[in-house]
Design a protein around this motif. Structure first.
Motif, PDB file in Angstrom:
ATOM      1  N   GLU A  50       3.215  -3.553 -22.013  1.00  0.00           N
ATOM      2  CA  GLU A  50       1.909  -2.888 -22.381  1.00  0.00           C
ATOM      3  C   GLU A  50       0.804  -3.047 -21.498  1.00  0.00           C
ATOM      4  O   GLU A  50       0.071  -2.177 -21.500  1.00  0.00           O
ATOM      5  CB  GLU A  50       1.361  -3.707 -23.576  1.00  0.00           C
ATOM      6  N   ALA A  51       0.877  -3.986 -20.654  1.00  0.00           N
ATOM      7  CA  ALA A  51      -0.358  -3.967 -19.445  1.00  0.00           C
ATOM      8  C   ALA A  51       0.160  -2.802 -18.399  1.00  0.00           C
ATOM      9  O   ALA A  51      -0.863  -2.410 -17.795  1.00  0.00           O
ATOM     10  CB  ALA A  51      -0.125  -5.316 -18.956  1.00  0.00           C
ATOM     11  N   LEU A  52       1.411  -2.873 -18.062  1.00  0.00           N
ATOM     12  CA  LEU A  52       1.848  -1.984 -16.962  1.00  0.00           C
ATOM     13  C   LEU A  52       1.753  -0.387 -17.531  1.00  0.00           C
ATOM     14  O   LEU A  52       1.142   0.401 -16.821  1.00  0.00           O
ATOM     15  CB  LEU A  52       3.328  -2.075 -16.647  1.00  0.00           C
ATOM     16  N   ASP A  53       1.940  -0.199 -18.789  1.00  0.00           N
ATOM     17  CA  ASP A  53       1.859   1.283 -19.396  1.00  0.00           C
ATOM     18  C   ASP A  53       0.479   1.522 -19.462  1.00  0.00           C
ATOM     19  O   ASP A  53      -0.007   2.659 -19.285  1.00  0.00           O
ATOM     20  CB  ASP A  53       2.508   1.254 -20.870  1.00  0.00           C
ATOM     21  N   GLY A  54      -0.437   0.692 -19.912  1.00  0.00           N
ATOM     22  CA  GLY A  54      -1.875   1.015 -20.149  1.00  0.00           C
ATOM     23  C   GLY A  54      -2.609   1.189 -18.839  1.00  0.00           C
ATOM     24  O   GLY A  54      -3.559   2.093 -18.600  1.00  0.00           O
ATOM     25  N   GLY A 146      -1.809 -16.026 -16.177  1.00  0.00           N
ATOM     26  CA  GLY A 146      -2.043 -16.105 -14.603  1.00  0.00           C
ATOM     27  C   GLY A 146      -0.543 -15.596 -14.159  1.00  0.00           C
ATOM     28  O   GLY A 146      -0.799 -14.768 -13.257  1.00  0.00           O
ATOM     29  N   SER A 147       0.436 -16.299 -14.456  1.00  0.00           N
ATOM     30  CA  SER A 147       1.583 -16.076 -13.553  1.00  0.00           C
ATOM     31  C   SER A 147       2.260 -14.539 -14.016  1.00  0.00           C
ATOM     32  O   SER A 147       2.890 -13.810 -13.336  1.00  0.00           O
ATOM     33  CB  SER A 147       2.802 -16.939 -14.295  1.00  0.00           C
ATOM     34  N   MET A 148       1.923 -13.958 -15.209  1.00  0.00           N
ATOM     35  CA  MET A 148       2.141 -12.709 -15.770  1.00  0.00           C
ATOM     36  C   MET A 148       1.416 -11.783 -14.926  1.00  0.00           C
ATOM     37  O   MET A 148       1.812 -10.576 -14.395  1.00  0.00           O
ATOM     38  CB  MET A 148       1.965 -12.572 -17.207  1.00  0.00           C
ATOM     39  N   LEU A 149       0.048 -11.956 -14.703  1.00  0.00           N
ATOM     40  CA  LEU A 149      -0.767 -11.105 -13.889  1.00  0.00           C
ATOM     41  C   LEU A 149      -0.283 -11.022 -12.635  1.00  0.00           C
ATOM     42  O   LEU A 149      -0.340  -9.915 -12.126  1.00  0.00           O
ATOM     43  CB  LEU A 149      -2.353 -11.683 -14.147  1.00  0.00           C
ATOM     44  N   GLN A 150      -0.036 -12.129 -11.959  1.00  0.00           N
ATOM     45  CA  GLN A 150       0.681 -11.982 -10.515  1.00  0.00           C
ATOM     46  C   GLN A 150       1.858 -11.147 -10.563  1.00  0.00           C
ATOM     47  O   GLN A 150       2.124 -10.546  -9.552  1.00  0.00           O
ATOM     48  CB  GLN A 150       0.938 -13.641  -9.893  1.00  0.00           C
ATOM     49  N   THR A 151       2.752 -11.184 -11.512  1.00  0.00           N
ATOM     50  CA  THR A 151       4.040 -10.453 -11.561  1.00  0.00           C
ATOM     51  C   THR A 151       3.700  -9.195 -11.667  1.00  0.00           C
ATOM     52  O   THR A 151       4.415  -8.319 -10.980  1.00  0.00           O
ATOM     53  CB  THR A 151       4.821 -11.042 -12.839  1.00  0.00           C
ATOM     54  N   ALA A 152       2.620  -8.882 -12.382  1.00  0.00           N
ATOM     55  CA  ALA A 152       2.432  -7.281 -12.624  1.00  0.00           C
ATOM     56  C   ALA A 152       1.806  -6.953 -11.320  1.00  0.00           C
ATOM     57  O   ALA A 152       2.351  -5.631 -11.076  1.00  0.00           O
ATOM     58  CB  ALA A 152       1.575  -7.204 -13.725  1.00  0.00           C
ATOM     59  N   GLU A 153       0.805  -7.595 -10.804  1.00  0.00           N
ATOM     60  CA  GLU A 153       0.467  -7.108  -9.689  1.00  0.00           C
ATOM     61  C   GLU A 153       1.380  -6.969  -8.381  1.00  0.00           C
ATOM     62  O   GLU A 153       1.243  -5.824  -7.546  1.00  0.00           O
ATOM     63  CB  GLU A 153      -0.745  -7.936  -9.046  1.00  0.00           C
ATOM     64  N   LYS A 154       2.504  -7.877  -8.215  1.00  0.00           N
ATOM     65  CA  LYS A 154       3.443  -7.511  -7.365  1.00  0.00           C
ATOM     66  C   LYS A 154       4.184  -6.608  -7.560  1.00  0.00           C
ATOM     67  O   LYS A 154       4.607  -5.697  -6.621  1.00  0.00           O
ATOM     68  CB  LYS A 154       4.237  -9.001  -7.287  1.00  0.00           C
TER      69      LYS A 154
END
Length: 336
Positions: A50-54, A146-154
């Motif tokens: 959902e975060a990536l698609d959004g 936070g770890s999920m946010l870092q993964t998405a940014e990477k």
């Protein structure tokens, strides 16, 4: 319960420490899905999707993409939009030998000021496809926001840099790319950065731009630390302020530095029927006990510039030939 035998818990306990009395209390209740979300792989994958698609299908990404490289987002089923720009100056154009009516072989001619340069898409389109398997056992120990946010940014950075590398590969063989070979600057970061900026300035294509600000610079990611350090020494905010142009790093094979004119749309993203550019797909891989996350997009590279030139002095016989629009500076190390 026997050793190594798993039994599903039916309750959870929460320890509460009172700072005043120093006492510890325990609350016990039935297990709910929301209490296990931090160790649930399906909840992680759903939130990540959902975060990536959004983001990828939102206005923020489109603005960032347009800022990096000239691009368009075209409706489903439509063709990439070609550009027509009137040239600002005379420009000698080299092309495959053509014969005129006098049986003379012409290899070079001028695109006269006021003639129209138009662009077409290259023979090769780009399919951006990245897939990752998220194993259940990697998340069973728990995860945080936070770890999920870092993964998405990477993931987003890897996609951006890898896709830019594929664009560099296509541009390296495009008919409208004019290549130059220069020696790799050496020395301290500040000296190397100044030499690189000098090379870019010297190779500005005056027909499609008059300064570095009129170009997007596509360069290998290995040069980024050098330019960033030089920016720090120069006291400017970032390397784009140092160079005076938009910068897009890429990874993979080093094809050199590309100067892409901003006056022409270079990338054409295909939208789906729902208007989304990106597809973020999630599939359960039961045999591997994992979730497969795939990110897809299709891009056409509109970088084949063409122009009509005259094969005879009276300009009665004309020919459409490739026009040098993208500049490619290949850096080579001098033999010691």
């Amino acid at each position: 319960m026997k050793p190594n035998e798993y039994k599903r818990p039916n309750s959870y306990s929460t320890a509460i420490l009172s700072p005043d009395s120093g006492s510890i209390q325990y609350n016990v209740g039935s297990v709910r899905p929301e209490h296990k979300a931090a160790t649930d792989a399906s909840a992680y994958v759903q939130a990540l999707q959902e975060a990536l698609d959004g983001y990828l299908n939102g206005e923020e990404w489109r603005e960032a993409a347009a800022e990096k490289t000239p691009c368009e987002f075209r409706p489903a089923g439509s063709e990439a939009t070609g550009q027509q720009i009137i040239t600002l100056a005379d420009r000698t154009v080299s092309f495959d030998p053509r014969k005129n009516w006098d049986n003379q072989v012409v290899k070079k001619s001028e695109a006269l000021a006021g003639s129209v340069v138009f662009t077409e898409q290259t023979d090769t389109a780009l399919l951006i496809s990245h897939r990752v398997s998220i194993l259940d056992h990697n998340l069973i120990a728990g995860w945080t926001e936070g770890s999920m946010l870092q993964t998405a940014e990477k993931m987003l950075r890897d996609i951006e840099y890898t896709a830019a590398g594929k664009v560099a590969r296509i541009l390296s063989t495009a008919k409208s790319t004019e290549a130059f070979t220069e020696a790799t600057p050496t020395g301290k970061p500040q000296a190397v950065a100044e030499d690189l900026i000098d090379l870019l300035t010297v190779h500005v294509n005056q027909t499609v731009g008059t300064s570095l600000a009129d170009f997007a610079i596509l360069l290998p990611a290995s040069l980024i630390p050098i330019l960033e350090r030089a920016a720090q020494r120069a006291g400017v905010e970032d390397l784009e302020d140092l160079i005076g142009a938009t910068v897009q790093p890429y990874t993979g094979t080093d094809y050199g530095i590309f100067m892409i004119p901003k006056l022409f749309t270079s990338l054409s993203y295909r939208q789906g029927r729902n208007g989304d550019v990106w597809r973020v797909l999630v599939t359960r891989n039961a045999p591997a006990q994992s979730w497969d996350l795939e990110i897809l997009a299709t891009v056409d590279v509109v970088a084949n510039g063409k122009v009509k030139i005259a094969l005879t002095k009276d300009r009665l016989q004309t020919e459409t030939v490739p026009f040098p629009m993208v500049t490619n500076i290949k850096l080579t190390r001098l033999a010691s």
